[in-house]
Design a protein around this motif. Sequence first.
Motif, PDB file in Angstrom:
ATOM      1  N   UNK A  91       3.377   9.199   0.523  1.00 23.30           N
ATOM      2  CA  UNK A  91       2.498   8.457   1.441  1.00 23.30           C
ATOM      3  C   UNK A  91       2.352   7.008   0.965  1.00 23.30           C
ATOM      4  N   UNK A  92       2.100   6.833  -0.320  1.00 16.81           N
ATOM      5  CA  UNK A  92       1.938   5.481  -0.866  1.00 16.81           C
ATOM      6  C   UNK A  92       3.214   4.664  -0.687  1.00 16.81           C
ATOM      7  N   UNK A  93       4.367   5.272  -0.984  1.00 20.52           N
ATOM      8  CA  UNK A  93       5.640   4.553  -0.899  1.00 20.52           C
ATOM      9  C   UNK A  93       5.954   4.168   0.545  1.00 20.52           C
ATOM     10  N   UNK A  94       5.684   5.083   1.482  1.00 21.45           N
ATOM     11  CA  UNK A  94       5.992   4.808   2.892  1.00 21.45           C
ATOM     12  C   UNK A  94       5.137   3.648   3.401  1.00 21.45           C
ATOM     13  N   UNK A  95       3.846   3.725   3.160  1.00 27.28           N
ATOM     14  CA  UNK A  95       2.955   2.683   3.676  1.00 27.28           C
ATOM     15  C   UNK A  95       3.141   1.364   2.932  1.00 27.28           C
ATOM     16  N   UNK A 174       0.278  -3.357  16.081  1.00 27.73           N
ATOM     17  CA  UNK A 174      -0.837  -4.300  16.064  1.00 27.73           C
ATOM     18  C   UNK A 174      -2.194  -3.642  16.201  1.00 27.73           C
ATOM     19  N   UNK A 175      -2.226  -2.307  16.174  1.00 29.28           N
ATOM     20  CA  UNK A 175      -3.508  -1.588  16.249  1.00 29.28           C
ATOM     21  C   UNK A 175      -3.967  -1.344  14.811  1.00 29.28           C
ATOM     22  N   UNK A 176      -4.843  -2.200  14.326  1.00 28.18           N
ATOM     23  CA  UNK A 176      -5.255  -2.138  12.921  1.00 28.18           C
ATOM     24  C   UNK A 176      -6.651  -1.543  12.784  1.00 28.18           C
ATOM     25  N   UNK A 177      -6.922  -0.476  13.561  1.00 35.36           N
ATOM     26  CA  UNK A 177      -8.233   0.152  13.467  1.00 35.36           C
ATOM     27  C   UNK A 177      -8.344   1.066  12.253  1.00 35.36           C
ATOM     28  N   UNK A 178      -7.231   1.309  11.583  1.00 35.93           N
ATOM     29  CA  UNK A 178      -7.245   2.024  10.310  1.00 35.93           C
ATOM     30  C   UNK A 178      -6.544   1.149   9.285  1.00 35.93           C
ATOM     31  N   UNK A 179      -7.243   0.871   8.191  1.00 42.08           N
ATOM     32  CA  UNK A 179      -6.689   0.057   7.121  1.00 42.08           C
ATOM     33  C   UNK A 179      -5.658   0.877   6.339  1.00 42.08           C
ATOM     34  N   UNK A 180      -4.545   0.258   5.954  1.00 44.07           N
ATOM     35  CA  UNK A 180      -3.511   0.991   5.219  1.00 44.07           C
ATOM     36  C   UNK A 180      -4.025   1.496   3.871  1.00 44.07           C
ATOM     37  N   UNK A 181      -4.870   0.728   3.211  1.00 42.82           N
ATOM     38  CA  UNK A 181      -5.427   1.191   1.927  1.00 42.82           C
ATOM     39  C   UNK A 181      -6.295   2.431   2.124  1.00 42.82           C
ATOM     40  N   UNK A 182      -7.071   2.433   3.207  1.00 37.71           N
ATOM     41  CA  UNK A 182      -7.884   3.613   3.505  1.00 37.71           C
ATOM     42  C   UNK A 182      -6.992   4.817   3.806  1.00 37.71           C
ATOM     43  N   UNK A 183      -5.908   4.577   4.524  1.00 34.45           N
ATOM     44  CA  UNK A 183      -4.969   5.655   4.839  1.00 34.45           C
ATOM     45  C   UNK A 183      -4.367   6.243   3.567  1.00 34.45           C
ATOM     46  N   UNK A 184      -4.042   5.386   2.606  1.00 35.34           N
ATOM     47  CA  UNK A 184      -3.480   5.857   1.333  1.00 35.34           C
ATOM     48  C   UNK A 184      -4.504   6.715   0.587  1.00 35.34           C
ATOM     49  N   UNK A 185      -5.773   6.408   0.757  1.00 37.40           N
ATOM     50  CA  UNK A 185      -6.813   7.214   0.099  1.00 37.40           C
ATOM     51  C   UNK A 185      -7.012   8.563   0.788  1.00 37.40           C
ATOM     52  N   UNK A 189      -4.488  13.842   0.698  1.00 36.80           N
ATOM     53  CA  UNK A 189      -5.220  15.099   0.551  1.00 36.80           C
ATOM     54  C   UNK A 189      -5.195  15.919   1.829  1.00 36.80           C
ATOM     55  N   UNK A 190      -5.262  15.245   2.972  1.00 38.61           N
ATOM     56  CA  UNK A 190      -5.210  15.950   4.250  1.00 38.61           C
ATOM     57  C   UNK A 190      -3.829  16.591   4.456  1.00 38.61           C
TER      58      UNK A 190
END
Length: 200
Positions: A91-95, A174-185, A189-190
């Motif tokens: 996940x980290x590498x992809x994002x 261009x839909x940045x309603x989710x931050x990539x750093x938050x996604x990595x967190x 786990x999900x």
Amino acid sequence: MSPKQQRGEATADLLLDAALSLYAESGEQGVTVSAVTRTSGVSLGSLYHHFGSLDGLLVALTERWTRRLLEQLVTALMSADTARAGIRAVVEAYLDFVRVHPGAALLIHSPHADARMPAKGEEVRETQAPSVSALALWARPRVEAGELAALPQPLLETLVLGPVVALARRWLAGIHDVDLDEAVRVLPDRIWRSVSADPS
């Protein structure tokens, strides 16, 4: 490699780099024959010699960056000690790839790439085979050890990469309603719960 082959490879690289730069700046409509030759400084004849057509250039560009993304994912996966750590690393590498190479990521995830690549399905499968094999080799002992659920490989890949690809497409649109750093967190786990042999 002979000097002639080196020159040919350098010329192809100039064309590919120019096409990516134009794509990142203006999308596919900006990648015209005249724009590519002007930006690269390479002749029209060389473009057709190396790639056959403008579409051939775009297919080669998509293959090049898809291969680089897969190599980055495999490297991240192989450095992880556990299955759970492997999911997080992917996940980290992809994002990270999406963040560092947005132009290339936009190309890879574009509808045009989706339409082009099936036409070259056998070639694409052969190009991606080493990475797919590496994923399978990584997963097998972790299934046997009771870490990963015993799922068919395509389903495992879909469960791991599906949410990440969907988020990448959304972010690149261009839909940045989710931050990539938050996604990595949150995502690792999900995703782990969906592929773990013991999701409790």
